[in-house]
Design a protein around this motif. Sequence first.
Motif, short mmCIF file in Angstrom:
data_model
loop_
_atom_site.label_atom_id
_atom_site.label_comp_id
_atom_site.label_asym_id
_atom_site.label_seq_id
_atom_site.Cartn_x
_atom_site.Cartn_y
_atom_site.Cartn_z
N LEU A 1 0.85 -1.19 0.00
CA LEU A 1 0.00 0.00 0.00
C LEU A 1 0.88 1.24 0.00
CD1 LEU A 1 -2.73 1.53 0.37
CD2 LEU A 1 -2.38 1.26 2.85
N ASP A 2 0.64 2.14 -0.94
CA ASP A 2 1.33 3.43 -1.02
C ASP A 2 0.40 4.51 -0.50
OD1 ASP A 2 2.89 5.63 -1.69
OD2 ASP A 2 2.36 5.57 -3.82
N MET A 3 0.73 5.05 0.66
CA MET A 3 -0.11 6.06 1.30
C MET A 3 0.38 7.46 0.91
SD MET A 3 -2.63 6.88 3.15
CE MET A 3 -3.11 5.18 3.48
N ASP B 1 1.57 -6.30 3.68
CA ASP B 1 2.92 -6.66 4.10
C ASP B 1 3.83 -5.45 4.16
OD1 ASP B 1 2.74 -9.76 3.94
OD2 ASP B 1 1.99 -9.09 1.98
N ILE B 2 3.56 -4.48 3.29
CA ILE B 2 4.36 -3.26 3.22
C ILE B 2 3.42 -2.06 3.08
CG2 ILE B 2 6.07 -1.92 1.91
CD1 ILE B 2 7.22 -4.57 0.90
N ILE B 3 3.60 -1.07 3.94
CA ILE B 3 2.96 0.23 3.74
C ILE B 3 4.08 1.24 3.57
CG2 ILE B 3 1.52 2.05 4.74
CD1 ILE B 3 -0.04 -0.11 6.20
N VAL B 4 4.05 1.96 2.46
CA VAL B 4 5.09 2.92 2.13
C VAL B 4 4.45 4.30 2.00
CG1 VAL B 4 4.85 2.41 -0.34
CG2 VAL B 4 6.93 3.51 0.50
N SER B 5 5.18 5.33 2.40
CA SER B 5 4.62 6.68 2.30
C SER B 5 5.70 7.74 2.18
CB SER B 5 3.75 6.99 3.52
OG SER B 5 3.12 8.26 3.37
N ASN B 6 5.46 8.67 1.28
CA ASN B 6 6.21 9.92 1.22
C ASN B 6 5.21 11.03 1.52
OD1 ASN B 6 7.95 12.04 0.70
ND2 ASN B 6 7.77 11.88 -1.52
N PRO B 7 4.90 11.26 2.80
CA PRO B 7 3.83 12.18 3.15
C PRO B 7 4.30 13.63 3.16
CG PRO B 7 4.83 11.33 5.14
CD PRO B 7 5.56 10.68 3.99
N ARG C 1 -3.29 -0.99 12.21
CA ARG C 1 -4.53 -1.71 11.92
C ARG C 1 -4.50 -2.39 10.55
NH1 ARG C 1 -8.77 1.54 11.08
NH2 ARG C 1 -10.17 -0.24 11.36
N TYR C 2 -3.54 -2.01 9.71
CA TYR C 2 -3.53 -2.49 8.33
C TYR C 2 -2.27 -3.28 7.97
CZ TYR C 2 -7.49 0.60 7.86
OH TYR C 2 -8.72 1.20 8.03
N LEU C 3 -1.31 -3.32 8.88
CA LEU C 3 -0.10 -4.10 8.64
C LEU C 3 -0.27 -5.52 9.18
CD1 LEU C 3 2.76 -1.59 9.49
CD2 LEU C 3 2.49 -2.80 7.31
N LYS C 4 0.14 -6.49 8.40
CA LYS C 4 0.20 -7.85 8.89
C LYS C 4 1.30 -7.95 9.95
CE LYS C 4 -1.17 -9.90 4.45
NZ LYS C 4 -0.77 -10.85 3.39
N PRO C 5 1.20 -8.90 10.88
CA PRO C 5 2.32 -9.09 11.82
C PRO C 5 3.62 -9.32 11.05
CG PRO C 5 0.39 -10.34 12.52
CD PRO C 5 0.06 -9.79 11.16
N GLY C 6 4.63 -8.56 11.39
CA GLY C 6 5.89 -8.63 10.66
C GLY C 6 5.94 -7.75 9.44
N GLY C 7 4.86 -7.00 9.21
CA GLY C 7 4.82 -6.10 8.06
C GLY C 7 5.70 -4.88 8.26
N ARG C 8 6.11 -4.26 7.15
CA ARG C 8 7.06 -3.14 7.21
C ARG C 8 6.35 -1.82 6.91
NH1 ARG C 8 12.13 -3.94 3.59
NH2 ARG C 8 13.14 -2.66 5.19
N LEU C 9 6.72 -0.80 7.66
CA LEU C 9 6.32 0.58 7.39
C LEU C 9 7.56 1.32 6.90
CD1 LEU C 9 4.14 2.74 7.44
CD2 LEU C 9 4.64 3.12 9.86
#
Length: 281
Positions: A114-116, A176-182, A225-233
């Motif tokens: 997910l790209d936030m 599994d991955i949430i990435v953001s350039n906010p 709330r949206y990352l799986k356990p072990g998921g990366r931010l």
Amino acid sequence: MTYSELMADGVKLLTDAGFPEARTDVRVLLFHVCNLDFMSFLRDGEMQAATEQEERFREMLERRMNHEPVQYITGEQEFCGLSFCVQPGVLIPRPETELLAEAVFTDAKGKRVLDMCTGSGCIAVTVAKLGTPAFTAASDYSAEALCVAKKNAKRLDADVTFFHGDLFENVEGAYDIIVSNPPYIKSKVIEELMPEVRNFEPRMALDGTEDGLLFYRRITEEAKRYLKPGGRLMFEIGHDQGEEVAGLLSTEGYGSVEVKKDYAGLDRMVFAVWPGDNKEI
């Protein structure tokens, strides 16, 4: 006039006006208008430009003299070797953000990404196009930005699902991955930026409020709330925000927090792992 004469005229005009990247700017504009590249310019530089080409080139130079970004004038920007549509209303993709996109797509095989705050969609589309994710999604508050992002996904044949809302407001699923350039620039600093940025790029995509950290706080808390356990931010940050953003992540319970530098040796990214269970979405 010949292509070479137009190039020389344009470089003199912008140089005399104090533009530090005059030659680069002029080359991009001239090549865009006249459908040239470096080799064809070397070969055909003494050919006469068509009248409509010269007129359009001079119109573009006038826009550049008013400090309008070259990317908005041409309507495109290269990112990770891909050509993206850009226009007023979306942030222009920066070279330093390529490092973040590369870190994601090299780790995306078989994963949900997910790209936030997607903006032009440059990260999400690059991940979907160059990586092998199982699913790629992107979210943005700006309907105008999402329109551009969808256009980029279509023109580059990238499979991306888009959500419109305030951060995670309408996002579905776990990742599994949430990435953001906010947005991360302090409000008071925006007025000190060069005119190309402060007068043309959308303030919504720049303004991180008083301390520049509002969206890091919100995303760090809501992403759990949206990352799986072990998921990366995975965040892009301002060069002076590494310690603060890393601290936010640690305080919120993330582990394996790492601050990564760019090619200039400046803090540019912060990565972390969410170890816990996410709530049911």
